[in-house]
Design an enzyme around this catalytic site. Structure first.
Site, PDB file in Angstrom:
ATOM      1  N   LYS A  11       0.626  -1.346   0.016  1.00 40.77           N
ATOM      2  CA  LYS A  11      -0.121  -0.038   0.203  1.00 40.77           C
ATOM      3  C   LYS A  11       0.945   1.022   0.242  1.00 40.77           C
ATOM      4  O   LYS A  11       2.231   1.199   0.349  1.00 40.77           O
ATOM      5  CB  LYS A  11      -0.758   0.103   1.527  1.00 40.77           C
ATOM      6  CG  LYS A  11       0.156  -0.248   2.644  1.00 40.77           C
ATOM      7  CD  LYS A  11       0.047   1.313   3.190  1.00 40.77           C
ATOM      8  CE  LYS A  11       0.878   1.556   4.566  1.00 40.77           C
ATOM      9  NZ  LYS A  11       1.249   2.202   4.540  1.00 40.77           N
ATOM     10  N   ASP A 145      -3.068  -2.191   9.980  1.00 40.37           N
ATOM     11  CA  ASP A 145      -2.663  -2.331   8.382  1.00 40.37           C
ATOM     12  C   ASP A 145      -3.164  -3.106   8.142  1.00 40.37           C
ATOM     13  O   ASP A 145      -2.762  -3.291   6.612  1.00 40.37           O
ATOM     14  CB  ASP A 145      -1.525  -1.789   7.774  1.00 40.37           C
ATOM     15  CG  ASP A 145      -1.428   0.008   8.719  1.00 40.37           C
ATOM     16  OD1 ASP A 145      -1.686   0.882   8.996  1.00 40.37           O
ATOM     17  OD2 ASP A 145       0.430   0.009   7.667  1.00 40.37           O
TER      18      ASP A 145
HETATM   19  O1  C5P Z   1      -1.259  -1.602  14.944  1.00 40.36           O
HETATM   20  P1  C5P Z   1       0.567  -1.480  14.347  1.00 40.36           P
HETATM   21  O2  C5P Z   1       1.425  -2.318  15.069  1.00 40.36           O
HETATM   22  O3  C5P Z   1       1.058  -1.536  12.922  1.00 40.36           O
HETATM   23  O4  C5P Z   1       1.397  -0.190  14.427  1.00 40.36           O
HETATM   24  C1  C5P Z   1       2.524  -0.472  14.894  1.00 40.36           C
HETATM   25  C2  C5P Z   1       2.883   1.135  15.916  1.00 40.36           C
HETATM   26  O5  C5P Z   1       2.735   2.197  15.169  1.00 40.36           O
HETATM   27  C3  C5P Z   1       2.047   1.617  17.045  1.00 40.36           C
HETATM   28  O6  C5P Z   1       2.183   0.221  17.961  1.00 40.36           O
HETATM   29  C4  C5P Z   1       2.079   2.493  17.273  1.00 40.36           C
HETATM   30  O7  C5P Z   1       3.499   3.445  17.636  1.00 40.36           O
HETATM   31  C5  C5P Z   1       2.196   3.131  15.426  1.00 40.36           C
HETATM   32  N1  C5P Z   1       0.767   4.074  15.635  1.00 40.36           N
HETATM   33  C6  C5P Z   1       0.311   4.442  15.982  1.00 40.36           C
HETATM   34  N2  C5P Z   1      -1.044   4.837  15.456  1.00 40.36           N
HETATM   35  C7  C5P Z   1      -1.453   5.066  14.711  1.00 40.36           C
HETATM   36  C8  C5P Z   1      -1.194   3.427  14.050  1.00 40.36           C
HETATM   37  C9  C5P Z   1       0.540   2.759  14.518  1.00 40.36           C
HETATM   38  O8  C5P Z   1       1.172   5.279  16.911  1.00 40.36           O
HETATM   39  N3  C5P Z   1      -3.117   4.569  14.591  1.00 40.36           N
END
Ligand code: C5P
Length: 307
Positions: A11, A145
Site C-alpha cells: 500500500k 494496516d
Molecule cells: O498497529 P501497528 O502494530 O502496525 O502499529 C505499529 C506502531 O505504530 C504502534 O505501536 C504505534 O507506535 C504506531 N501507530 C500509532 N497510531 C496508529 C497506528 C500505529 O501511533 N494509528
C-alpha cells in the site's frame, strides 16, 4: 487440501492525517490507503508444526534480513489466530516470497499477515465459518494496516486506521517507488512526529478527509491526486532520514506530478500522469542514483487473493 497460495499487495497512503496521541499509545488517523501492484506471496501447506520461511521473490532484490522466521512473524501470528477461531491446530508451513520492501512504509509485514489469514482460512475452514469481514476483524488485532491488506482497492481508514470504508475511484494511477537502504521503525517515526510537534508547540488537530483528494480519485484525475497527496508523518521520516529530502526533490525535478514519503517511510512514492510517464520517470530516477531500487506499480488493485 494441498498447498494454497495467496497474493497480497503493498500500500501507499494517499493521505495520512495524524491526530493527537491517544492513551493507548496509538494516534487517531485519517488514513487513505491505496493498494498497488507490488505483491508478496504466501503459500500455506499442511505440516506437522507451525513453520515459517522467508525468501526474496524472483527478480526482486528485497533485503529479507530483518524478517523473523519464528512465532513473532506476523503471518505466523495470523495462522495461530485463525486456528484458534476454528478450533484446529496451527500446523502449517508458511512460505513467504517478498517483493514488498521490509520496514519500508508499504505495509509488507501487514500484507503477509493478511495473506496468511486468507490462506489458512482456505486450508482449515471447511464449513465457511469465517467471512472476509471476520478475517479483517482478526487482522485488526495483528496490526492497524492488516485489515486494509485483506480488503485492497482504495479505502479510508479511521480510528487506528483499521475501520475502513472503500473509496470511489476511477481508472488506474501510475506510480514509481524509490526504496531506501535499511528500514524505518514505525513506532519510532510516530514518536518523532510527536516530538517535533511538541518542539514546535503545535497541538495536533483532528484530521479530516481531504475533499480534493476524494474528488481526484472519483474522477480519475492524476494531476488532482498529485496535488492533494499528504502525509503528516513525512516531517518525522525526513528528520530521522534526512537523505530522503534529496530523493523527494529529485522525483519532483524529474517530472513527478506528486511526491511523498510512503507511510512511515523510508520508501518514497511518485505519481506519474500516464504509464509512459512512469517508465520515463523510473529511468530518470534510476539514473539520478537517489534510491536503492526503483519499482513501478499501478493502483488500485485487489487485496489478498487466492492464486
Ligand atoms: O498497529 P501497528 O502494530 O502496525 O502499529 C505499529 C506502531 O505504530 C504502534 O505501536 C504505534 O507506535 C504506531 N501507530 C500509532 N497510531 C496508529 C497506528 C500505529 O501511533 N494509528
Amino acid at each position: 487440501m494441498n498447498a494454497v497460495t495467496v497474493r497480497v499487495p503493498a500500500k501507499v497512503n494517499l493521505q495520512l492525517g495524524v491526530g493527537p496521541l491517544r492513551d493507548d499509545g496509538y494516534h487517531d488517523l485519517v488514513n487513505v490507503f491505496h493498494a498497488v501492484s507490488l505483491f508478496d506471496e504466501v503459500t500455506a501447506e499442511p505440516s506437522g508444526r507451525l513453520e515459517v520461511s522467508v525468501q526474496a521473490a524472483p527478480h526482486s532484490r528485497v533485503a529479507i534480513g530483518g524478517v523473523p522466521t519464528d512465532e513473532d512473524n506476523l503471518a505466523a501470528r495470523a495462522a495461530r489466530l485463525v486456528a484458534e477461531r476454528l478450533g484446529v491446530r496451527p500446523d502449517v508451513r508458511l512460505r513467504i516470497r517478498k517483493a514488498i520492501p521490509v520496514a519500508g512504509g508499504m505495509a509488507g509485514g501487514s500484507a503477509d499477515a493478511a495473506a496468511a489469514l486468507v490462506a489458512c482460512a482456505r486450508l482449515w475452514d471447511d464449513r465457511d465459518q469465517l467471512t472476509r469481514d471476520d478475517l479483517m476483524e482478526i487482522g485488526a488485532d495483528l496490526g492497524s494496516d492488516v485489515p486494509f491488506a485483506v480488503l485492497g482497492g482504495t479505502a479510508v481508514g479511521v480510528g487506528r486506521g483499521e475501520r475502513l470504508t472503500p473509496a470511489l475511484t476511477r481508472g488506474t494511477f501510475h506510480w514509481v517507488f524509490a526504496t531506501a537502504d535499511g528500514g524505518l521503525s514505525t513506532p519510532a517515526v510516530y514518536a518523532e512526529c510527536d516530538r517535533l510537534r511538541m518542539e514546535a508547540e503545535e497541538t495536533a488537530q483532528w484530521p479530516t478527509v481531504s475533499e480534493g483528494l476524494m474528488t481526484a480519485l472519483a474522477t480519475g484525475d492524476p494531476k488532482g491526486l498529485g496535488a492533494t497527496l499528504s502525509n503528516d508523518l513525512q516531517p518525522a521520516a525526513l528528520s530521522l532520514r534526512p537523505s530522503l529530502r534529496r530523493t523527494i526533490d529529485a522525483g519532483r525535478d524529474l517530472g513527478a506530478i506528486g511526491a511523498l514519503v510512503s507511510g512511515s517511510g523510508p520508501t518514497c512514492a511518485f505519481l506519474a500522469e500516464t504509464d509512459d510517464d512512469a517508465v520515463g520517470l523510473a529511468e530518470a530516477l534510476h539514473g539520478a542514483g537517489v534510491a536503492e531500487q526503483i519499482v513501478r506499480a499501478h493502483g488500485p488493485v485487489p487485496g489478498a487473493t487466492l492464486v
